[in-house]
Design a protein around this motif. Structure first.
Motif, PDB file in Angstrom:
ATOM      1  N   GLN A  93       0.162  -8.157   1.836  1.00 14.70           N
ATOM      2  CA  GLN A  93       0.227  -6.707   1.874  1.00 14.70           C
ATOM      3  C   GLN A  93      -0.265  -6.110   0.558  1.00 14.70           C
ATOM      4  OE1 GLN A  93       1.614  -4.348   4.291  1.00 14.70           O
ATOM      5  NE2 GLN A  93       0.616  -2.956   2.845  1.00 14.70           N
ATOM      6  N   MET A  94      -1.161  -5.114   0.659  1.00 14.19           N
ATOM      7  CA  MET A  94      -1.530  -4.343  -0.524  1.00 14.19           C
ATOM      8  C   MET A  94      -0.340  -3.461  -0.881  1.00 14.19           C
ATOM      9  SD  MET A  94      -3.677  -3.524  -2.901  1.00 14.19           S
ATOM     10  CE  MET A  94      -5.337  -4.056  -2.451  1.00 14.19           C
ATOM     11  N   GLY A  95       0.195  -3.624  -2.098  1.00 16.75           N
ATOM     12  CA  GLY A  95       1.435  -2.957  -2.463  1.00 16.75           C
ATOM     13  C   GLY A  95       2.600  -3.739  -1.905  1.00 16.75           C
ATOM     14  N   VAL A  96       3.626  -3.048  -1.449  1.00 16.36           N
ATOM     15  CA  VAL A  96       4.810  -3.701  -0.887  1.00 16.36           C
ATOM     16  C   VAL A  96       5.141  -3.039   0.444  1.00 16.36           C
ATOM     17  CG1 VAL A  96       5.741  -4.348  -3.141  1.00 16.36           C
ATOM     18  CG2 VAL A  96       6.325  -2.117  -2.148  1.00 16.36           C
ATOM     19  N   PRO A  97       5.914  -3.730   1.313  1.00  9.78           N
ATOM     20  CA  PRO A  97       6.252  -3.142   2.608  1.00  9.78           C
ATOM     21  C   PRO A  97       6.933  -1.778   2.502  1.00  9.78           C
ATOM     22  CG  PRO A  97       6.733  -5.486   2.628  1.00  9.78           C
ATOM     23  CD  PRO A  97       6.338  -5.145   1.217  1.00  9.78           C
ATOM     24  N   ASP A  98       7.630  -1.537   1.409  1.00  9.34           N
ATOM     25  CA  ASP A  98       8.297  -0.236   1.243  1.00  9.34           C
ATOM     26  C   ASP A  98       7.289   0.909   1.170  1.00  9.34           C
ATOM     27  OD1 ASP A  98      10.734  -1.445   1.290  1.00  9.34           O
ATOM     28  OD2 ASP A  98      11.046  -1.424  -0.894  1.00  9.34           O
ATOM     29  N   ASP A  99       6.009   0.579   0.890  1.00 11.50           N
ATOM     30  CA  ASP A  99       4.973   1.612   0.839  1.00 11.50           C
ATOM     31  C   ASP A  99       4.597   2.100   2.234  1.00 11.50           C
ATOM     32  OD1 ASP A  99       4.799   1.415  -1.927  1.00 11.50           O
ATOM     33  OD2 ASP A  99       3.206  -0.096  -1.868  1.00 11.50           O
ATOM     34  N   LEU A 100       4.947   1.327   3.255  1.00 12.52           N
ATOM     35  CA  LEU A 100       4.568   1.666   4.615  1.00 12.52           C
ATOM     36  C   LEU A 100       5.462   2.761   5.187  1.00 12.52           C
ATOM     37  CD1 LEU A 100       4.063  -1.965   6.006  1.00 12.52           C
ATOM     38  CD2 LEU A 100       2.293  -0.396   5.182  1.00 12.52           C
ATOM     39  N   SER A 101       4.964   3.418   6.208  1.00 11.78           N
ATOM     40  CA  SER A 101       5.754   4.455   6.888  1.00 11.78           C
ATOM     41  C   SER A 101       5.316   4.528   8.337  1.00 11.78           C
ATOM     42  CB  SER A 101       5.572   5.821   6.206  1.00 11.78           C
ATOM     43  OG  SER A 101       4.214   6.228   6.274  1.00 11.78           O
ATOM     44  N   GLY A 102       6.099   5.233   9.133  1.00 15.92           N
ATOM     45  CA  GLY A 102       5.733   5.481  10.522  1.00 15.92           C
ATOM     46  C   GLY A 102       5.537   4.215  11.325  1.00 15.92           C
ATOM     47  N   ASP A 103       4.508   4.199  12.156  1.00 18.08           N
ATOM     48  CA  ASP A 103       4.248   3.080  13.055  1.00 18.08           C
ATOM     49  C   ASP A 103       3.893   1.807  12.297  1.00 18.08           C
ATOM     50  OD1 ASP A 103       4.745   4.558  15.382  1.00 18.08           O
ATOM     51  OD2 ASP A 103       2.712   5.384  15.351  1.00 18.08           O
ATOM     52  N   ALA A 104       3.221   1.937  11.149  1.00 17.73           N
ATOM     53  CA  ALA A 104       2.896   0.752  10.360  1.00 17.73           C
ATOM     54  C   ALA A 104       4.172   0.065   9.886  1.00 17.73           C
ATOM     55  CB  ALA A 104       2.017   1.135   9.170  1.00 17.73           C
ATOM     56  N   LEU A 105       5.169   0.845   9.502  1.00 18.13           N
ATOM     57  CA  LEU A 105       6.452   0.270   9.073  1.00 18.13           C
ATOM     58  C   LEU A 105       7.155  -0.410  10.248  1.00 18.13           C
ATOM     59  CD1 LEU A 105       8.591  -0.164   6.913  1.00 18.13           C
ATOM     60  CD2 LEU A 105       9.497   2.117   7.440  1.00 18.13           C
ATOM     61  N   LEU A 106       7.082   0.192  11.445  1.00 18.51           N
ATOM     62  CA  LEU A 106       7.666  -0.431  12.631  1.00 18.51           C
ATOM     63  C   LEU A 106       7.006  -1.775  12.917  1.00 18.51           C
ATOM     64  CD1 LEU A 106       8.008   2.589  15.118  1.00 18.51           C
ATOM     65  CD2 LEU A 106       9.845   1.417  13.879  1.00 18.51           C
TER      66      LEU A 106
END
Length: 500
Positions: A93-106
């Protein structure tokens, strides 16, 4: 195996879109189809996995590079499918999973729930991978690439491993096909919902590899909401414009093309343009050239008529009244003789093709005509627009529209992914090959257009069909290898293509 919903080169849709159009309407289209955006992401991941299985069937070690947006979410869906199939998957992952939001986080959470591991980009094992899945940016690029993405793309390129790009090779501009810094060079690209116009012209040709498309089940709804001003064309789409001839036809039925050019030392250009017009079907073709060139022209192709151009008889109505259409530019030069020929053309209302030095002379004598077709390559386009070649190539769509707005008629911007603009619609032809990078190819195109105009095709019809015939003929000729391809090698194939 590819699902029925995934389109390949021969079945790709014709309409092309800007990234913002897709962003604006895909959600509404999904709602009309009764599909959630997360379901849309799942379908995108599945489509990507289907292409992976078809295009890279022997790959077992998969490295997935995911970005922070929905493109990265597609990567997570793909990862789960690959892992379930027993493949070895490394997801970074570029960055960390905490950077994700919405459907990408799901999608990330679903991956982790199945004991999927998320690693940082610095842990990516390029050496071990059989294939790299580029789910970094897609259409999310705006402006210049940040340094961390540049470094990663350099690593992807240096690895020498095959690449499958999701939606768009990272670093490529979805609207223009331009590369501002560096971009992934994919072996295959799977794109979704609507074809991005930037995939098919300019530098994109070197970056996309085989293009696949999936409408994700919302094509009908999306097309009902969003209209396109750019259309892909091919010879197969347009060849029905050339209908069989009547058994009682004679040469007077099929027009008289007058080709103006061939300055001192340049008889070859008008000779090529003249034969191209004949091979395309013009009833008669006359070449107006320097007296010194006449023997060279008719010796090479005796079916051509020749005449010289006397500056003292420039208003000779016999010449003007003879022709049904004009072609100016091949081997024209820029001296007073050439300028007088251009004046002759500017005073005519006949359908006209302007190429080569005819275009360069227009820089000092700009004009607007509804009755001509201009055929610049990027260098000539830059000259006409008063800008650099790189600016033209950075946004070929904008360049061809600006040329048409400035000079009228129909404009053909040659190059990889040739564009044709008539002021209302832009057409894109994915034909041709690097073998066409040789002298005389543009002269042949001009002659083909002239030959079609002589047979009563209108400007838009002649320009679009000529580009497709020209490129298709070059592709057929290049089956015997690209390097060393000559413009005259196209003639046997042109004759076949104008008799579908």
């Amino acid at each position: 195996m590819l699902s029925d919903q995934i389109k390949t080169k021969c079945t790709l849709p014709h309409s092309l879109y800007r990234a913002q159009q897709i962003k604006d309407f895909e959600g509404e289209a999904a709602a009309l189809a009764g599909i959630t955006l997360y379901s849309l992401m799942e379908r995108a991941g599945q489509a990507c996995y289907d292409v992976f299985n078809t295009h890279f069937p022997d790959a077992r070690q998969v490295l997935i590079l995911s970005g922070k947006g929905n493109n990265g979410g597609d990567g997570y869906i793909f990862a789960a499918l690959a892992k379930n199939a027993g493949l070895s998957v490394q997801l970074c992952q570029m960055g960390v999973p905490d950077d994700l939001s919405g459907d990408a986080l799901l999608a990330c959470s679903a991956w982790q729930a199945k004991q999927g591991v998320v690693e940082g980009i610095e842990q990516a094992d390029f050496e071990k991978a059989d294939i790299i899945v580029d789910a970094l940016l897609g259409t999310g690029l705006s402006g210049a690439l940040r340094p961390e993405y540049q470094r990663l793309i350099y690593k992807i390129t240096a690895s020498g491993k095959p690449v499958l790009s999701v939606d768009l090779p990272s670093g490529l501009n979805a609207d223009t096909g331009a590369v501002s810094d560096v971009a992934v060079k994919a072996d295959a690209t799977i794109t979704f919902v609507g074809l991005k116009q930037g995939l098919f012209t300019g530098r994109a040709i070197d970056h996309c590899g085989q293009i696949y498309f999936s409408g994700l089940g919302i094509t009908k709804q999306f097309d009902s909401l969003c209209s396109s001003s750019v259309t892909r064309i091919s010879y197969q789409d347009l060849s029905d414009r050339l209908t069989p001839r009547s058994r009682t036809s004679h040469k007077g039925f099929f027009g008289k093309t007058l080709i103006l050019g061939g300055n001192l030392g340049m008889p070859g250009a008008v000779r090529l343009a003249g034969e191209a017009a004949l091979r395309t079907g013009s009833g008669l073709v006359k070449v107006l050239t320097r007296q010194e060139n006449q023997l060279a022209v008719i010796a090479g192709r005796p079916e051509l008529m020749v005449a010289d151009f006397d500056l003292n008889k420039i208003d000779d109505s016999a010449i003007r009244d003879w022709a049904t259409n004009l072609v100016i530019g091949p081997g024209l030069g820029k001296d007073n003789w050439a300028k007088m020929l251009l004046d002759f053309v500017l005073a005519s209302d006949l359908p006209t093709v302007v190429d080569a030095d005819g275009l360069n002379l227009l820089v000092d004598k700009p004009a607007w005509k509804d009755t001509w077709i201009l055929t610049p390559h990027p260098g000539e386009a830059a000259h006409l627009l008063g800008c650099s070649i790189s600016k033209v190539e950075d946004n070929r769509f904008s360049a061809v529209r600006n040329l048409q707005h400035s000079f009228g008629g129909v404009v053909i911007l040659k190059g990889a992914g040739t564009l044709i603009c008539d002021g209302k619609q832009t057409y894109l032809a994915n034909v041709g090959n690097p073998g066409m990078a040789s002298g005389g190819m543009g002269d042949v195109l001009s002659g083909i257009i002239g030959g079609l105009l002589a047979q009563d095709l209108n400007l838009q019809q002649a320009a679009t069909l000529a580009v497709c015939i020209h490129g298709q003929a070059a592709d057929l000729a290049a089956q015997q290898d690209e390097r060393g391809l000559l413009a005259s090698d196209l003639f046997p194939y042109i004759r076949k293509l104008v008799n579908p």
